[in-house]
Write an enzyme that holds these catalytic residues in place. Structure first.
Site, PDB file in Angstrom:
ATOM      1  N   TYR A  71     -18.310 -21.121 -25.865  1.00  0.00           N
ATOM      2  CA  TYR A  71     -19.844 -20.892 -25.476  1.00  0.00           C
ATOM      3  C   TYR A  71     -20.676 -22.174 -25.625  1.00  0.00           C
ATOM      4  CZ  TYR A  71     -19.466 -21.297 -30.669  1.00  0.00           C
ATOM      5  OH  TYR A  71     -19.176 -21.859 -31.951  1.00  0.00           O
ATOM      6  N   THR A 137     -22.288 -24.789 -38.284  1.00  0.00           N
ATOM      7  CA  THR A 137     -21.292 -24.539 -39.205  1.00  0.00           C
ATOM      8  C   THR A 137     -20.437 -25.882 -39.470  1.00  0.00           C
ATOM      9  OG1 THR A 137     -19.367 -23.640 -37.956  1.00  0.00           O
ATOM     10  CG2 THR A 137     -20.844 -22.146 -39.161  1.00  0.00           C
ATOM     11  N   ASP A 138     -20.442 -26.909 -38.449  1.00  0.00           N
ATOM     12  CA  ASP A 138     -19.798 -28.091 -38.744  1.00  0.00           C
ATOM     13  C   ASP A 138     -20.107 -28.808 -39.799  1.00  0.00           C
ATOM     14  OD1 ASP A 138     -18.504 -27.147 -36.270  1.00  0.00           O
ATOM     15  OD2 ASP A 138     -18.584 -28.780 -35.168  1.00  0.00           O
ATOM     16  N   LYS A 210     -16.231 -26.112 -44.874  1.00  0.00           N
ATOM     17  CA  LYS A 210     -15.665 -25.297 -43.767  1.00  0.00           C
ATOM     18  C   LYS A 210     -14.132 -25.482 -43.760  1.00  0.00           C
ATOM     19  CE  LYS A 210     -16.521 -24.432 -39.067  1.00  0.00           C
ATOM     20  NZ  LYS A 210     -17.117 -24.907 -37.720  1.00  0.00           N
ATOM     21  N   GLU A 330      -3.990 -43.650 -60.179  1.00  0.00           N
ATOM     22  CA  GLU A 330      -3.563 -44.581 -58.944  1.00  0.00           C
ATOM     23  C   GLU A 330      -3.936 -45.861 -58.752  1.00  0.00           C
ATOM     24  OE1 GLU A 330      -1.586 -43.413 -56.401  1.00  0.00           O
ATOM     25  OE2 GLU A 330      -1.136 -41.474 -56.971  1.00  0.00           O
TER      26      GLU A 330
HETATM   27  N1  ASP Z   1     -20.147 -27.193 -33.323  1.00  0.00           N
HETATM   28  C1  ASP Z   1     -21.088 -25.766 -33.838  1.00  0.00           C
HETATM   29  C2  ASP Z   1     -22.211 -26.587 -34.680  1.00  0.00           C
HETATM   30  O1  ASP Z   1     -21.939 -27.038 -35.862  1.00  0.00           O
HETATM   31  C3  ASP Z   1     -20.144 -24.996 -34.504  1.00  0.00           C
HETATM   32  C4  ASP Z   1     -20.917 -23.881 -35.098  1.00  0.00           C
HETATM   33  O2  ASP Z   1     -21.967 -23.604 -35.389  1.00  0.00           O
HETATM   34  O3  ASP Z   1     -20.180 -22.921 -35.848  1.00  0.00           O
HETATM   35  O4  ASP Z   1     -23.151 -26.203 -34.318  1.00  0.00           O
END
Ligand code: ASP
Length: 373
Positions: A71, A137-138, A210, A330
């Site tokens: 999309y 979401t990214d 995420k 470490e």
């Molecule tokens: N690539 C998109 C964004 O981060 C993915 C999403 O919204 O789920 O805008």
């Protein structure tokens, strides 16, 4: 900046258009008789929530309802997002502003600063009780943490996205948005820090990551969610232990730009020149997303010591999603004057480093900040 009030949406009540639009965007429309009259006493008493739309999949549209992963993000404007979820009007007086219309991977620091300044401005107004940011979401985990660090307000700030575009079968955006408005309108959310509503959960914007890229249950915090939203009611079960918002020493009103911070991803057989390239590009700090406990390969230790000696801050984070990097385990961080990122993943460590560097480049102070936020 586009602005829309839900009053305008309410004027569509009962019309085929409103129902068709809501249905096209994946929401289950309320029957006209369930929707409240605008301007009644009940409507006046409701909290005022502003939705700041920035794009992402929650505003995405696909060619077919079967397209849940194929999309175009950032297509649907804020007025249509609001119109698609008329149930929000039973919870709050909602209005929207289109701040950006982009996929979140395209966010720049300048846009982060611009967004935070707008959130801060709105929350200073007596007629705004909460803000919702619709977001891809990214990089949602970066923006939510940034707002958590720099917006000086106790009022609810909720960042929300969706994993499926609004045109898909079982689109998750409508319920996520309704949940976001529910949290933003709730007195229980005051002082809880920036939250994220995805998949019925209320997550801390500071903690959340995420974790998967194709399902609605994509967001996860190793320390657990703060609570849930069910049928228009918030249920909180824990609080964020870290400094945020009103207890933060950072204030977006005093920040106009962010210093550059780079990330290098740890792996076997690394390329040392990558660090030099970041320094040459102007990075004031480099977050090393090392393997395991933020490990640094033996053949890179001298390189990172040298970079630090020349003034760039070195921050050890880890590519492992859970757990936290221990100082002086470490690597001898005290000896090398390096900082550890604690439980922050490289992307979140980059945000905190950039914010912290607006005030200090003292490594002891930076380490304190990484313990406290
Ligand atoms: N690539 C998109 C964004 O981060 C993915 C999403 O919204 O789920 O805008």
């Amino acid at each position: 900046m586009f602005s829309c009030r839900i009053g305008a949406v309410l004027s569509l009540r009962g019309t085929t258009l409103a129902l068709a639009l809501a249905s096209a965007l994946g929401a289950t429309p309320l029957l006209a008789r369930e929707m409240p009259e605008a301007g009644t006493a009940a409507a006046v008493k409701k909290p005022n929530v502003v939705i700041l739309a920035t794009g992402g999949t929650i505003a995405g549209a696909g060619a077919d309802a079967a397209n849940s992963a194929t999309y175009t993000a950032a297509k649907v404007p804020v007025d249509k997002l609001i119109a698609a979820v008329p149930q929000m009007s039973t919870i709050a007086n909602v209005r929207g502003e289109q701040v950006f219309q982009i996929a979140s991977e395209s966010f720049t620091d300048a846009q982060l600063v611009q967004l935070a300044k707008r959130v801060s401005q709105l929350l200073k107004q007596d007629d705004v009780d909460g803000v919702v940011v619709t977001h891809g979401t990214d990089t949602l985990e970066e923006t939510s943490f940034f707002l958590d660090l720099v917006v000086k307000s106790d009022k609810p700030i909720v960042v929300v996205g969706s994993m499926r575009p609004s045109t898909a079968i079982s689109a998750d955006g409508a319920l996520n948005l309704l949940d976001a408005v529910t949290v933003a309108a709730s007195k229980e959310s005051v002082g809880k820090g920036v939250t994220v509503t995805m998949n019925d959960y209320i997550q801390s914007g500071r903690d959340v990551n995420k974790r998967t890229n194709v399902v609605p249950s994509a967001f996860y915090s190793q320390w657990g969610p703060l609570g849930m939203v069910v049928e228009g009611k918030t249920y909180f079960f824990r609080s964020l232990a870290k400094r945020h918002n009103m207890t933060s020493e950072f204030d977006i009103d005093q920040i106009d730009s962010l210093p550059l911070v780079g990330i290098v991803y740890g792996s076997g057989n690394m390329i040392p020149g990558v660090y030099d390239a970041e320094v040459q590009a102007g990075a004031k700090a480099i977050v090393n997303g090392g393997t395991g406990n933020g490990s640094v390969p033996g053949y890179l230790v001298e390189k990172l010591k040298d970079i630090r000696a020349k003034g760039t801050i070195v921050i050890r984070s880890s590519r492992v999603p859970d757990g936290f990097v221990l100082r002086n385990a470490e690597q001898p961080d005290d000896t090398y004057d390096w900082v550890v990122a604690h439980d922050l993943n490289p992307a979140k460590a980059k945000i905190l480093a950039a914010v912290a560097l607006t005030k200090t480049s003292d490594t002891k102070d930076l380490q304190r900040i990484f313990w406290e936020y």
